[in-house]
Design a protein around this motif. Structure first.
Motif, PDB file in Angstrom:
ATOM      1  N   SER A   1       0.762  -1.051   0.070  1.00  0.00           N
ATOM      2  CA  SER A   1       0.048  -0.097   0.169  1.00  0.00           C
ATOM      3  C   SER A   1       1.005   1.118   0.039  1.00  0.00           C
ATOM      4  O   SER A   1       2.000   1.249   0.322  1.00  0.00           O
ATOM      5  CB  SER A   1      -1.008  -0.146   1.232  1.00  0.00           C
ATOM      6  OG  SER A   1      -0.347  -0.016   2.400  1.00  0.00           O
ATOM      7  N   SER A   2       0.210   2.304  -0.397  1.00  0.00           N
ATOM      8  CA  SER A   2       0.995   3.909  -0.312  1.00  0.00           C
ATOM      9  C   SER A   2       0.240   4.773  -0.181  1.00  0.00           C
ATOM     10  O   SER A   2      -0.830   4.776  -0.254  1.00  0.00           O
ATOM     11  CB  SER A   2       1.788   3.673  -1.732  1.00  0.00           C
ATOM     12  OG  SER A   2       0.846   3.540  -2.824  1.00  0.00           O
ATOM     13  N   ASP A   3       0.761   5.885   0.256  1.00  0.00           N
ATOM     14  CA  ASP A   3       0.065   7.251   0.470  1.00  0.00           C
ATOM     15  C   ASP A   3       1.310   8.224   0.207  1.00  0.00           C
ATOM     16  O   ASP A   3       2.491   7.925  -0.254  1.00  0.00           O
ATOM     17  CB  ASP A   3      -0.428   7.154   1.825  1.00  0.00           C
ATOM     18  CG  ASP A   3       0.235   6.747   3.172  1.00  0.00           C
ATOM     19  OD1 ASP A   3       1.675   7.170   2.975  1.00  0.00           O
ATOM     20  OD2 ASP A   3       0.202   6.496   4.024  1.00  0.00           O
ATOM     21  N   LYS A   4       0.725   9.420   0.684  1.00  0.00           N
ATOM     22  CA  LYS A   4       1.812  10.538   0.464  1.00  0.00           C
ATOM     23  C   LYS A   4       3.264  10.327   1.309  1.00  0.00           C
ATOM     24  O   LYS A   4       4.070  11.102   1.011  1.00  0.00           O
ATOM     25  CB  LYS A   4       1.169  11.928   0.735  1.00  0.00           C
ATOM     26  CG  LYS A   4       0.605  12.127   2.086  1.00  0.00           C
ATOM     27  CD  LYS A   4       0.181  13.524   2.394  1.00  0.00           C
ATOM     28  CE  LYS A   4      -0.573  13.619   3.509  1.00  0.00           C
ATOM     29  NZ  LYS A   4      -1.250  15.006   3.768  1.00  0.00           N
ATOM     30  N   SER A   5       3.016   9.643   2.390  1.00  0.00           N
ATOM     31  CA  SER A   5       4.121   9.327   3.413  1.00  0.00           C
ATOM     32  C   SER A   5       5.332   8.444   2.394  1.00  0.00           C
ATOM     33  O   SER A   5       6.375   8.573   3.154  1.00  0.00           O
ATOM     34  CB  SER A   5       3.708   9.166   4.622  1.00  0.00           C
ATOM     35  OG  SER A   5       3.108   8.061   4.803  1.00  0.00           O
ATOM     36  N   GLY A   6       4.680   7.407   1.971  1.00  0.00           N
ATOM     37  CA  GLY A   6       5.781   6.474   1.579  1.00  0.00           C
ATOM     38  C   GLY A   6       5.038   5.289   1.137  1.00  0.00           C
ATOM     39  O   GLY A   6       3.718   5.316   0.891  1.00  0.00           O
TER      40      GLY A   6
ATOM     41  N   SER B   1      16.220   2.521  -6.022  1.00  0.00           N
ATOM     42  CA  SER B   1      15.514   3.526  -5.494  1.00  0.00           C
ATOM     43  C   SER B   1      16.501   4.383  -4.518  1.00  0.00           C
ATOM     44  O   SER B   1      17.509   3.765  -4.237  1.00  0.00           O
ATOM     45  CB  SER B   1      14.155   3.519  -4.995  1.00  0.00           C
ATOM     46  OG  SER B   1      14.371   2.844  -3.773  1.00  0.00           O
ATOM     47  N   GLU B   2      16.186   5.508  -4.144  1.00  0.00           N
ATOM     48  CA  GLU B   2      16.848   6.299  -3.198  1.00  0.00           C
ATOM     49  C   GLU B   2      16.173   6.371  -1.897  1.00  0.00           C
ATOM     50  O   GLU B   2      16.338   7.398  -1.096  1.00  0.00           O
ATOM     51  CB  GLU B   2      17.282   7.601  -3.780  1.00  0.00           C
ATOM     52  CG  GLU B   2      18.173   7.543  -4.969  1.00  0.00           C
ATOM     53  CD  GLU B   2      18.637   8.874  -5.356  1.00  0.00           C
ATOM     54  OE1 GLU B   2      18.008  10.069  -5.051  1.00  0.00           O
ATOM     55  OE2 GLU B   2      19.441   8.923  -6.352  1.00  0.00           O
ATOM     56  N   PHE B   3      15.241   5.640  -1.713  1.00  0.00           N
ATOM     57  CA  PHE B   3      14.242   5.689  -0.320  1.00  0.00           C
ATOM     58  C   PHE B   3      15.131   5.284   0.603  1.00  0.00           C
ATOM     59  O   PHE B   3      16.037   4.385   0.705  1.00  0.00           O
ATOM     60  CB  PHE B   3      13.061   4.962  -0.621  1.00  0.00           C
ATOM     61  CG  PHE B   3      11.913   5.613  -1.437  1.00  0.00           C
ATOM     62  CD1 PHE B   3      10.891   5.901  -0.817  1.00  0.00           C
ATOM     63  CD2 PHE B   3      12.205   5.910  -2.722  1.00  0.00           C
ATOM     64  CE1 PHE B   3       9.831   6.508  -1.775  1.00  0.00           C
ATOM     65  CE2 PHE B   3      11.197   6.635  -3.732  1.00  0.00           C
ATOM     66  CZ  PHE B   3      10.128   7.042  -3.139  1.00  0.00           C
TER      67      PHE B   3
ATOM     68  N   TYR C   1       8.914   2.413   2.946  1.00  0.00           N
ATOM     69  CA  TYR C   1       9.880   2.961   2.450  1.00  0.00           C
ATOM     70  C   TYR C   1       9.399   4.403   2.451  1.00  0.00           C
ATOM     71  O   TYR C   1       8.331   4.720   1.993  1.00  0.00           O
ATOM     72  CB  TYR C   1      10.091   2.564   0.800  1.00  0.00           C
ATOM     73  CG  TYR C   1      10.307   0.991   0.560  1.00  0.00           C
ATOM     74  CD1 TYR C   1      11.564   0.818   0.285  1.00  0.00           C
ATOM     75  CD2 TYR C   1       9.413   0.016   0.654  1.00  0.00           C
ATOM     76  CE1 TYR C   1      12.033  -0.492  -0.086  1.00  0.00           C
ATOM     77  CE2 TYR C   1       9.834  -1.248   0.653  1.00  0.00           C
ATOM     78  CZ  TYR C   1      11.100  -1.616   0.180  1.00  0.00           C
ATOM     79  OH  TYR C   1      11.561  -2.894  -0.078  1.00  0.00           O
ATOM     80  N   LEU C   2      10.188   5.265   2.541  1.00  0.00           N
ATOM     81  CA  LEU C   2      10.064   6.760   2.589  1.00  0.00           C
ATOM     82  C   LEU C   2      11.100   7.608   2.156  1.00  0.00           C
ATOM     83  O   LEU C   2      12.166   7.135   2.094  1.00  0.00           O
ATOM     84  CB  LEU C   2       9.876   7.428   4.020  1.00  0.00           C
ATOM     85  CG  LEU C   2      10.870   7.699   5.057  1.00  0.00           C
ATOM     86  CD1 LEU C   2      10.464   8.456   6.186  1.00  0.00           C
ATOM     87  CD2 LEU C   2      11.584   6.254   5.388  1.00  0.00           C
ATOM     88  N   PRO C   3      10.691   8.567   1.405  1.00  0.00           N
ATOM     89  CA  PRO C   3      11.845   9.494   0.511  1.00  0.00           C
ATOM     90  C   PRO C   3      12.714  10.158   1.436  1.00  0.00           C
ATOM     91  O   PRO C   3      12.485  10.445   2.827  1.00  0.00           O
ATOM     92  CB  PRO C   3      11.172  10.775  -0.073  1.00  0.00           C
ATOM     93  CG  PRO C   3       9.545  10.090  -0.127  1.00  0.00           C
ATOM     94  CD  PRO C   3       9.278   9.256   1.068  1.00  0.00           C
ATOM     95  N   GLN C   4      13.924  10.163   0.962  1.00  0.00           N
ATOM     96  CA  GLN C   4      15.249  10.851   1.795  1.00  0.00           C
ATOM     97  C   GLN C   4      14.786  12.203   1.768  1.00  0.00           C
ATOM     98  O   GLN C   4      14.072  12.921   1.235  1.00  0.00           O
ATOM     99  CB  GLN C   4      16.586  10.443   0.906  1.00  0.00           C
ATOM    100  CG  GLN C   4      16.996   9.100   0.731  1.00  0.00           C
ATOM    101  CD  GLN C   4      18.359   9.103   0.318  1.00  0.00           C
ATOM    102  OE1 GLN C   4      19.015   9.977   0.079  1.00  0.00           O
ATOM    103  NE2 GLN C   4      18.766   7.799  -0.031  1.00  0.00           N
TER     104      GLN C   4
ATOM    105  N   LYS D   1      12.194  13.340  10.082  1.00  0.00           N
ATOM    106  CA  LYS D   1      11.952  12.457  10.967  1.00  0.00           C
ATOM    107  C   LYS D   1      11.742  11.005  10.305  1.00  0.00           C
ATOM    108  O   LYS D   1      10.723  10.761   9.613  1.00  0.00           O
ATOM    109  CB  LYS D   1      10.775  12.741  11.947  1.00  0.00           C
ATOM    110  CG  LYS D   1      10.972  13.807  12.703  1.00  0.00           C
ATOM    111  CD  LYS D   1       9.753  14.222  13.600  1.00  0.00           C
ATOM    112  CE  LYS D   1      10.065  15.435  14.596  1.00  0.00           C
ATOM    113  NZ  LYS D   1       8.961  15.883  15.506  1.00  0.00           N
ATOM    114  N   TRP D   2      12.452  10.163  10.320  1.00  0.00           N
ATOM    115  CA  TRP D   2      12.267   8.608   9.750  1.00  0.00           C
ATOM    116  C   TRP D   2      13.004   7.475  10.502  1.00  0.00           C
ATOM    117  O   TRP D   2      12.510   6.476  10.567  1.00  0.00           O
ATOM    118  CB  TRP D   2      12.673   8.605   8.400  1.00  0.00           C
ATOM    119  CG  TRP D   2      14.373   8.610   8.157  1.00  0.00           C
ATOM    120  CD1 TRP D   2      15.304   9.469   8.324  1.00  0.00           C
ATOM    121  CD2 TRP D   2      15.072   7.371   8.109  1.00  0.00           C
ATOM    122  NE1 TRP D   2      16.478   8.910   8.262  1.00  0.00           N
ATOM    123  CE2 TRP D   2      16.390   7.547   8.116  1.00  0.00           C
ATOM    124  CE3 TRP D   2      14.687   5.844   8.152  1.00  0.00           C
ATOM    125  CZ2 TRP D   2      17.530   6.752   8.017  1.00  0.00           C
ATOM    126  CZ3 TRP D   2      15.651   4.943   7.883  1.00  0.00           C
ATOM    127  CH2 TRP D   2      17.114   5.471   7.583  1.00  0.00           C
TER     128      TRP D   2
END
Length: 251
Positions: A123-128, A164-166, A243-246, A250-251
């Motif tokens: 699943s995915s949303d705007k956060s990752g 990817s660069e996540f 997975y979240l963008p670099q 806060k991650w």
């Protein structure tokens, strides 16, 4: 003598009247002239103020005027006005959303090609992007040792990270039942050990730097469903790969 007065009166067209009184106040031309002189004085004072304008204050004033008028100015690759900064953030958000969608589609394709649809959910949303692998296919009961099916699932994780660069957060989850393991005396320890074991496998079988990943254990603190039935508990026992963008603070 009376006849002479009558003749003079007839020659003058009637009795003589007094001249008209002058209008009160200043003449109209003088008011117009005063306005013009005042405007000229203001104009020259303004010119004089510009000749003595401090450069820094002048730039500050012009920046305020440009901002009020919506003018955007580019300065050394960065944007100086709030409007441009907002536009930059919007473009970055659009790019990240596109990358999230593309990564989610790539992971789904990899799962189908490896025939792992029974153990994996994406699943995915705007956060990752979230990849969930159920514990039955990953670990034996009360154990943190990977099964052969778990290794196949982790290959999907590695492939997504290498292309990817996540960044990646590995999250271990258990249900509400107490663990019967002789090694792990709580669900916190078991969930953290499982997440750490997945992280170690990824590091040992790829060139992905450790700085892009971390592992955490949540025990039964974040269930998907209430642990009121065996089916719900089975769903709650899982390992999540988020997975979240670099660049996220806060991650």
């Amino acid at each position: 003598m009376a006849e002479k007065d009558i003749i003079e009166e007839q020659a003058g067209g009637g009795p003589k009247s007094d001249p008209p009184k002058p209008a009160e106040g200043i003449p109209p031309w003088m008011a117009t002239f005063a306005d013009m002189v005042t405007l000229l004085l203001c104009f020259f004072v303004l010119l004089l103020s510009f000749t003595n304008q401090d450069v820094a204050n002048f730039k500050t004033m012009m920046g305020s005027i440009q901002e009020a008028m919506g003018v955007q100015k580019e300065d050394s690759g960065a944007f100086a006005t709030p409007y441009a900064d907002t536009s930059f953030k919007e473009r970055k958000s659009v790019r990240e959303n596109r990358e999230i969608v593309e990564l989610g589609a790539r992971i789904k394709k990899s799962i189908r090609s490896r025939d792992l649809t029974s153990m994996a959910r994406v699943s995915s949303d705007k956060s990752g992007v979230m990849l969930r692998l159920n514990n039955q296919a990953m670990f034996a009961q009360g154990s943190a040792e990977l099964t052969s099916g778990a290794r196949e699932g982790l290959k999907v994780v590695i492939d997504a990270m290498e292309n990817s660069e996540f960044n990646l957060i590995i999250r271990g989850h258990t249900d509400g039942d107490l663990t019967e393991s002789s090694i792990y005396h709580s669900n916190w320890a078991l969930s953290a050990a499982r997440a750490a074991r997945c992280l170690r496998y990824i590091l040992e079988n790829s060139s992905i730097p450790a700085s892009r990943m971390k592992a955490v254990g949540y025990a039964d603190a974040k269930p998907i469903l209430p642990s009121t039935s065996e089916e719900n508990r089975r769903i709650n026992r899982r390992v999540e790969f988020f997975y979240l963008p670099q660049g996220r603070s806060k991650w």
